[in-house]
Scaffold this motif. Structure first.
Motif, PDB file in Angstrom:
ATOM      1  N   GLU A  44      33.141 -30.054  17.616  1.00  0.00           N
ATOM      2  CA  GLU A  44      32.558 -28.853  18.223  1.00  0.00           C
ATOM      3  C   GLU A  44      31.126 -29.123  18.688  1.00  0.00           C
ATOM      4  N   ASN A  45      30.397 -29.900  17.922  1.00  0.00           N
ATOM      5  CA  ASN A  45      29.055 -30.283  18.371  1.00  0.00           C
ATOM      6  C   ASN A  45      29.136 -31.063  19.676  1.00  0.00           C
ATOM      7  N   SER A  46      30.111 -31.972  19.744  1.00  0.00           N
ATOM      8  CA  SER A  46      30.266 -32.763  20.965  1.00  0.00           C
ATOM      9  C   SER A  46      30.613 -31.866  22.145  1.00  0.00           C
ATOM     10  N   ASP A  48      29.842 -28.692  22.403  1.00  0.00           N
ATOM     11  CA  ASP A  48      28.619 -27.940  22.703  1.00  0.00           C
ATOM     12  C   ASP A  48      27.632 -28.783  23.511  1.00  0.00           C
ATOM     13  N   ALA A  49      27.727 -30.110  23.350  1.00  0.00           N
ATOM     14  CA  ALA A  49      26.801 -30.996  24.070  1.00  0.00           C
ATOM     15  C   ALA A  49      27.341 -31.361  25.452  1.00  0.00           C
ATOM     16  N   SER A  50      28.301 -30.576  25.956  1.00  0.00           N
ATOM     17  CA  SER A  50      28.901 -30.761  27.295  1.00  0.00           C
ATOM     18  C   SER A  50      29.519 -32.134  27.484  1.00  0.00           C
ATOM     19  N   GLY A  72      28.033 -36.748  25.598  1.00  0.00           N
ATOM     20  CA  GLY A  72      27.285 -35.514  25.890  1.00  0.00           C
ATOM     21  C   GLY A  72      25.802 -35.755  26.126  1.00  0.00           C
ATOM     22  N   HIS A  73      25.032 -34.676  26.045  1.00  0.00           N
ATOM     23  CA  HIS A  73      23.625 -34.780  26.449  1.00  0.00           C
ATOM     24  C   HIS A  73      22.722 -35.503  25.442  1.00  0.00           C
ATOM     25  N   GLY A  74      23.245 -35.799  24.291  1.00  0.00           N
ATOM     26  CA  GLY A  74      22.433 -36.543  23.330  1.00  0.00           C
ATOM     27  C   GLY A  74      21.435 -35.656  22.592  1.00  0.00           C
ATOM     28  N   ILE A  82      14.292 -33.419  12.020  1.00  0.00           N
ATOM     29  CA  ILE A  82      14.825 -32.190  11.414  1.00  0.00           C
ATOM     30  C   ILE A  82      16.304 -31.972  11.707  1.00  0.00           C
ATOM     31  N   LEU A  83      16.914 -32.935  12.387  1.00  0.00           N
ATOM     32  CA  LEU A  83      18.313 -32.751  12.817  1.00  0.00           C
ATOM     33  C   LEU A  83      19.224 -32.295  11.680  1.00  0.00           C
ATOM     34  N   CYS A  84      19.074 -32.920  10.516  1.00  0.00           N
ATOM     35  CA  CYS A  84      20.024 -32.637   9.441  1.00  0.00           C
ATOM     36  C   CYS A  84      19.449 -31.721   8.359  1.00  0.00           C
ATOM     37  N   HIS A  87      19.849 -25.153   8.508  1.00  0.00           N
ATOM     38  CA  HIS A  87      19.394 -24.116   9.424  1.00  0.00           C
ATOM     39  C   HIS A  87      18.461 -24.631  10.503  1.00  0.00           C
ATOM     40  N   THR A  88      18.740 -25.792  10.999  1.00  0.00           N
ATOM     41  CA  THR A  88      18.048 -26.231  12.220  1.00  0.00           C
ATOM     42  C   THR A  88      19.102 -26.340  13.311  1.00  0.00           C
ATOM     43  N   THR A  89      18.880 -25.645  14.398  1.00  0.00           N
ATOM     44  CA  THR A  89      19.871 -25.591  15.475  1.00  0.00           C
ATOM     45  C   THR A  89      19.183 -25.440  16.817  1.00  0.00           C
ATOM     46  N   SER A  90      19.862 -25.887  17.857  1.00  0.00           N
ATOM     47  CA  SER A  90      19.320 -25.677  19.201  1.00  0.00           C
ATOM     48  C   SER A  90      20.028 -24.509  19.879  1.00  0.00           C
ATOM     49  N   LYS A  91      20.931 -23.816  19.115  1.00  0.00           N
ATOM     50  CA  LYS A  91      21.836 -22.890  19.792  1.00  0.00           C
ATOM     51  C   LYS A  91      21.542 -21.414  19.567  1.00  0.00           C
ATOM     52  N   LEU A  92      20.705 -21.129  18.615  1.00  0.00           N
ATOM     53  CA  LEU A  92      20.460 -19.736  18.257  1.00  0.00           C
ATOM     54  C   LEU A  92      18.985 -19.598  17.926  1.00  0.00           C
ATOM     55  N   GLY A 105      28.820 -23.873  17.604  1.00  0.00           N
ATOM     56  CA  GLY A 105      27.921 -23.891  16.451  1.00  0.00           C
ATOM     57  C   GLY A 105      26.840 -22.851  16.630  1.00  0.00           C
ATOM     58  N   PHE A 106      26.237 -22.454  15.548  1.00  0.00           N
ATOM     59  CA  PHE A 106      25.089 -21.553  15.641  1.00  0.00           C
ATOM     60  C   PHE A 106      24.311 -21.498  14.336  1.00  0.00           C
ATOM     61  N   ARG A 107      24.891 -22.050  13.266  1.00  0.00           N
ATOM     62  CA  ARG A 107      24.220 -21.878  11.978  1.00  0.00           C
ATOM     63  C   ARG A 107      23.294 -23.024  11.627  1.00  0.00           C
ATOM     64  N   GLY A 108      23.424 -24.119  12.305  1.00  0.00           N
ATOM     65  CA  GLY A 108      22.607 -25.281  11.972  1.00  0.00           C
ATOM     66  C   GLY A 108      22.890 -25.745  10.562  1.00  0.00           C
ATOM     67  N   GLU A 109      24.153 -25.734  10.196  1.00  0.00           N
ATOM     68  CA  GLU A 109      24.500 -25.994   8.813  1.00  0.00           C
ATOM     69  C   GLU A 109      25.376 -27.228   8.654  1.00  0.00           C
ATOM     70  N   ALA A 110      26.109 -27.546   9.722  1.00  0.00           N
ATOM     71  CA  ALA A 110      27.159 -28.554   9.566  1.00  0.00           C
ATOM     72  C   ALA A 110      26.590 -29.929   9.241  1.00  0.00           C
ATOM     73  N   LEU A 111      25.705 -30.413  10.099  1.00  0.00           N
ATOM     74  CA  LEU A 111      25.186 -31.760   9.860  1.00  0.00           C
ATOM     75  C   LEU A 111      24.477 -31.827   8.521  1.00  0.00           C
ATOM     76  N   ALA A 112      23.691 -30.803   8.224  1.00  0.00           N
ATOM     77  CA  ALA A 112      22.992 -30.768   6.940  1.00  0.00           C
ATOM     78  C   ALA A 112      24.008 -30.894   5.809  1.00  0.00           C
TER      79      ALA A 112
HETATM   80  P1  ADP Z   1      24.855 -26.081  14.994  1.00  0.00           P
HETATM   81  O1  ADP Z   1      25.970 -26.744  15.743  1.00  0.00           O
HETATM   82  O2  ADP Z   1      25.289 -24.866  14.294  1.00  0.00           O
HETATM   83  O3  ADP Z   1      23.632 -25.912  15.810  1.00  0.00           O
HETATM   84  P2  ADP Z   1      24.807 -28.545  13.496  1.00  0.00           P
HETATM   85  O4  ADP Z   1      24.270 -28.892  12.175  1.00  0.00           O
HETATM   86  O5  ADP Z   1      26.224 -28.773  13.749  1.00  0.00           O
HETATM   87  O6  ADP Z   1      24.427 -27.050  13.801  1.00  0.00           O
HETATM   88  O7  ADP Z   1      23.976 -29.360  14.568  1.00  0.00           O
HETATM   89  C1  ADP Z   1      22.573 -29.212  14.631  1.00  0.00           C
HETATM   90  C2  ADP Z   1      22.038 -29.514  15.999  1.00  0.00           C
HETATM   91  O8  ADP Z   1      22.182 -30.888  16.275  1.00  0.00           O
HETATM   92  C3  ADP Z   1      22.760 -28.811  17.110  1.00  0.00           C
HETATM   93  O9  ADP Z   1      22.234 -27.527  17.324  1.00  0.00           O
HETATM   94  C4  ADP Z   1      22.539 -29.744  18.281  1.00  0.00           C
HETATM   95  O10 ADP Z   1      21.323 -29.440  18.915  1.00  0.00           O
HETATM   96  C5  ADP Z   1      22.398 -31.091  17.639  1.00  0.00           C
HETATM   97  N1  ADP Z   1      23.655 -31.881  17.760  1.00  0.00           N
HETATM   98  C6  ADP Z   1      24.565 -32.077  16.804  1.00  0.00           C
HETATM   99  N2  ADP Z   1      25.567 -32.864  17.242  1.00  0.00           N
HETATM  100  C7  ADP Z   1      25.270 -33.179  18.508  1.00  0.00           C
HETATM  101  C8  ADP Z   1      25.922 -33.968  19.520  1.00  0.00           C
HETATM  102  N3  ADP Z   1      27.101 -34.589  19.306  1.00  0.00           N
HETATM  103  N4  ADP Z   1      25.319 -34.075  20.727  1.00  0.00           N
HETATM  104  C9  ADP Z   1      24.153 -33.454  20.959  1.00  0.00           C
HETATM  105  N5  ADP Z   1      23.499 -32.703  20.057  1.00  0.00           N
HETATM  106  C10 ADP Z   1      24.036 -32.553  18.844  1.00  0.00           C
END
Ligand code: ADP
Ligand code: MG
Length: 645
Positions: A44-46, A48-50, A72-74, A82-84, A87-92, A105-112
């Motif tokens: 789903e992150n992938s 979301d990254a188009s 995707g866009h990287g 702060i990626l992991c 509650h760090t997210t680029s989506k909300l 995604g929206f919670r910034g919880e998965a990677l963490a």
């Molecule tokens: P969420 O998806 O809820 O924002 P995640 O913990 O899944 O939270 O991811 C945190 C942030 O990491 C995302 O908001 C996104 O900005 C970035 N990210 C994660 N995976 C990718 C990916 N495959 N490509 C680009 N950005 C990513």
């Protein structure tokens, strides 16, 4: 009576605050319940990254390794620290954004979460950068500074040793063999919804991917390549929408299995606002419809994509977002039920063939193509109900499966006429894809041309005649009223093939070759066969050149060939799929080399058309594809059965 000694009064246990790492691990365990939930989050992150291409690699059911790579866009270098973090997210940004959230995604919880229960390594590169970065995480933080590294476009996330610190969970998962199956199932679902993205899923060490889809404009193609031909050829398209704010507002489209489909378990692939979700209520409701409508049918295959106004969906009700809650859920479920019911009934009626004496007046309403594209009209559908055991498939106004259905598609004109056919045979009937004919206007023009040239009296004769037998290799004898006719089956079959190609244009089912055949070799074969002067070897160089050029050309045009004609050519120049022109008919495989040679020549000519209409582009190939169906014994008997059964 003995009196029990009074229990010792216990002090209430003390409440204390859990340590942060414990809290994090517990929370993480909720989000990442099993390996498949980690894969879902990463994919789903992938998305979301188009990304347009996502590949997944799995070792030991995901416990040893999960690797998800995308294009995707990287992730920006500055964001890596702060990626992991939780509650760090680029989506909300603010709570209200949840109302209209489009990303998964929206919670910034998965990677963490993953870093609390596994070892996470991220490699990523953003556009315009000369190199990427790699960095590993543990418990939400970077283990070291990001290291510059070579990287291909996008992001690769690797999770190793999932649940290494949750002994009990690891043990239960180790004993269950089905995690990889769950991952394959998940990717299959994504692949048939996000048809503009290529997916692959492979077990570590395996040469072949278990899910392998390429981006395609046709959902049916995607379903075919993921779930196989047996599923794809037994599907009916469904559509419905409602725009009445007082009851429900939604749009739905999908595919559902017909009564020929066989499976022990229901497959329900449901996307709500592009989110892969489960809705037990809807699943059960639809299963009930199948049992009621097609009593002998197996469990269904259902793909459904429902779009609702974002404010009608609460996506934040489940830790893994597996379920969503809908406004007016009951109304929507009911509407889906009635749409599926009426589509099934119609399809059932059009394929119930029993050998019976004809009743004088047709009692069964006919099903036309258009009826399959239903809007929900529960009341309308109810009035069409005819008990299955009363349905007699002897109504000549019902075109399904008849020759004239192929030759001419305007059954309205004939409604109400009596049939003089006495029997119908079920053996040759297979469900055709009645659904979409080509959306291309030029193809439509060709179809219109056929329709406008139809000779209605002749058509009547074809429709109402009885097959007597073959007079010789070419002519069939048929009886119409008191007259006997000789019909040229060769010509009829040519016409049938041509019309089939048009009607199935861009929607062919596929014949999968057991072994992909190298085009170059096929073309060489054909050229050698063409060259009658068997002694001359001097031309071999030339032939090789021609074969090479034609192969290149076909490879270049493979996308168009696949999309329009279901002719599948891989990047190595191997032919692996051919279109089915007529159900149950396998073309003469000895002719494939000749066919490929012609195709190469035609594609060459086609390249000369500058921005030609689809008609211009497709026409020569249509002629060639049609050649695949040259009359041989098999097709003659099939066509005879089709027309006169
Ligand atoms: P969420 O998806 O809820 O924002 P995640 O913990 O899944 O939270 O991811 C945190 C942030 O990491 C995302 O908001 C996104 O900005 C970035 N990210 C994660 N995976 C990718 C990916 N495959 N490509 C680009 N950005 C990513
Ligand atoms: Mg996410």
């Amino acid at each position: 009576m003995e009196i029990e000694p009074a229990e010792e009064v216990k002090e209430p246990p003390r409440i204390h605050r859990l340590d942060e790492p414990v809290v994090n691990r517990i929370a993480a365990g909720e989000v990442i319940q099993r390996p498949v939930s980690a894969v879902k989050e990463l994919v789903e992150n992938s998305l979301d990254a188009s990304s347009t291409s996502i590949s997944v690699l799995v070792k030991d059911g995901g416990l040893k390794l999960i690797q998800v790579s995308d294009d995707g866009h990287g992730i920006r270098y500055e964001d890596l620290p702060i990626l992991c973090e939780r509650h760090t997210t680029s989506k909300l940004s603010k709570y209200e954004d949840l109302q209209s959230i489009k990303s998964m995604g929206f919670r910034g919880e998965a990677l963490a979460s993953m870093t609390y229960v596994g070892h996470v390594t991220v490699t990523t590169i953003t556009r315009g950068q000369l190199h990427g970065y790699r960095v590993s995480y543990r418990d939400g933080v970077m283990e070291n500074e990001p290291k510059a590294c070579a990287a291909v476009k996008g992001t690769q996330i690797v999770i190793e040793n999932l649940f290494y610190n949750m002994i009990a969970r690891r043990k239960t998962l180790q004993n269950s063999a089905d995690d990889y199956t769950k991952i394959v199932d998940l990717l299959s679902r994504f692949a048939i919804h996000h048809i503009d993205v290529s997916f692959s899923c492979r077990k570590h060490g395996a040469a072949r991917a278990d899910v392998h889809s390429v981006a395609t404009p046709s959902r049916l193609n995607a379903i075919r390549s993921v779930y196989g031909l047996l599923v794809a050829q037994n599907l009916i398209k469904i559509e419905a929408s409602d725009h009445d704010p007082s009851s429900s507002v939604f749009e739905m489209d999908g595919f559902i299995s017909n009564s020929n489909y066989v499976a022990k378990k229901t497959t329900m692939v449901l996307f709500i606002n592009d989110r892969l979700v489960e809705c037990t209520a809807l699943k059960r409701a639809l299963e009930v419809v199948y049992v009621a409508t097609l009593p002998k049918a197996s469990k269904p295959f259902i793909y459904m994509s429902i779009t609702l106004p974002p404010e009608h969906v609460d996506v934040n009700v489940h830790p893994t977002k597996r379920e969503v809650s809908l406004l007016n859920q009951e109304v929507i479920v009911e509407k889906m039920q009635s749409v599926v019911e009426s589509v099934l009934r119609n399809s059932n009626e059009s394929r119930t063939f029993q050998e019976q004496t004809v009743e004088a007046t047709p009692s069964v309403p006919s099903v036309t193509n258009n009826d399959l594209h239903l809007s929900p009209s529960p009341s309308g559908s109810k009035s069409q109900r005819v008990p299955v055991n009363k349905i007699v498939r002897t109504d000549s106004s019902d075109p399904a499966g008849r020759m004239h259905a192929y030759l001419y598609k305007n059954p309205q004109k004939y409604l109400g006429r009596d049939s003089s056919l006495t029997t119908v045979r079920s053996s040759v009937r297979q469900r055709r894809n009645l659904k979409e004919t080509a959306d291309l206007t030029s193809i439509q023009e060709l179809i219109n041309d056929i329709d406008s040239k139809c000779h209605s009296d002749l058509l009547d004769i074809v429709r109402q005649s009885t097959y007597v037998g073959m007079a010789d290799d070419v002519f069939a004898l048929l009886q119409h009223n008191t007259h006997l006719y000789l019909a040229n089956v060769v010509n009829l079959s040519k016409e049938l093939m041509y019309q089939q190609v048009l009607r199935r244009f861009a929607h062919f089912n596929a014949i999968q070759l057991s072994e992909p055949a190298p085009l170059q070799e096929l073309i060489m074969l054909a050229l050698k066969e063409e060259d009658l002067d068997l002694e001359s070897n001097e031309n071999d160089e030339l032939k090789k050149k021609i074969a090479e050029m034609n192969t290149q050309l076909l490879k270049q045009k493979s996308e168009m060939l696949e999309e329009y004609f279901c002719i599948f050519i891989d990047s190595d120049g191997n032919l692996s799929r051919l279109p089915i022109l007529l159900d149950q008919y396998t073309p003469d495989m000895d002719r494939v080399p000749e066919f490929v040679l012609c195709l190469g020549n035609d594609v060459g000519e086609i390249s000369l058309y500058v921005q030609g209409s689809a008609n211009g582009v497709a026409w020569p190939i249509i002629q060639r594809v049609r050649l695949m169906g040259r009359p041989c014994e098999q097709i003659k008997s099939l066509i005879v059965a089709f027309i006169f059964s």
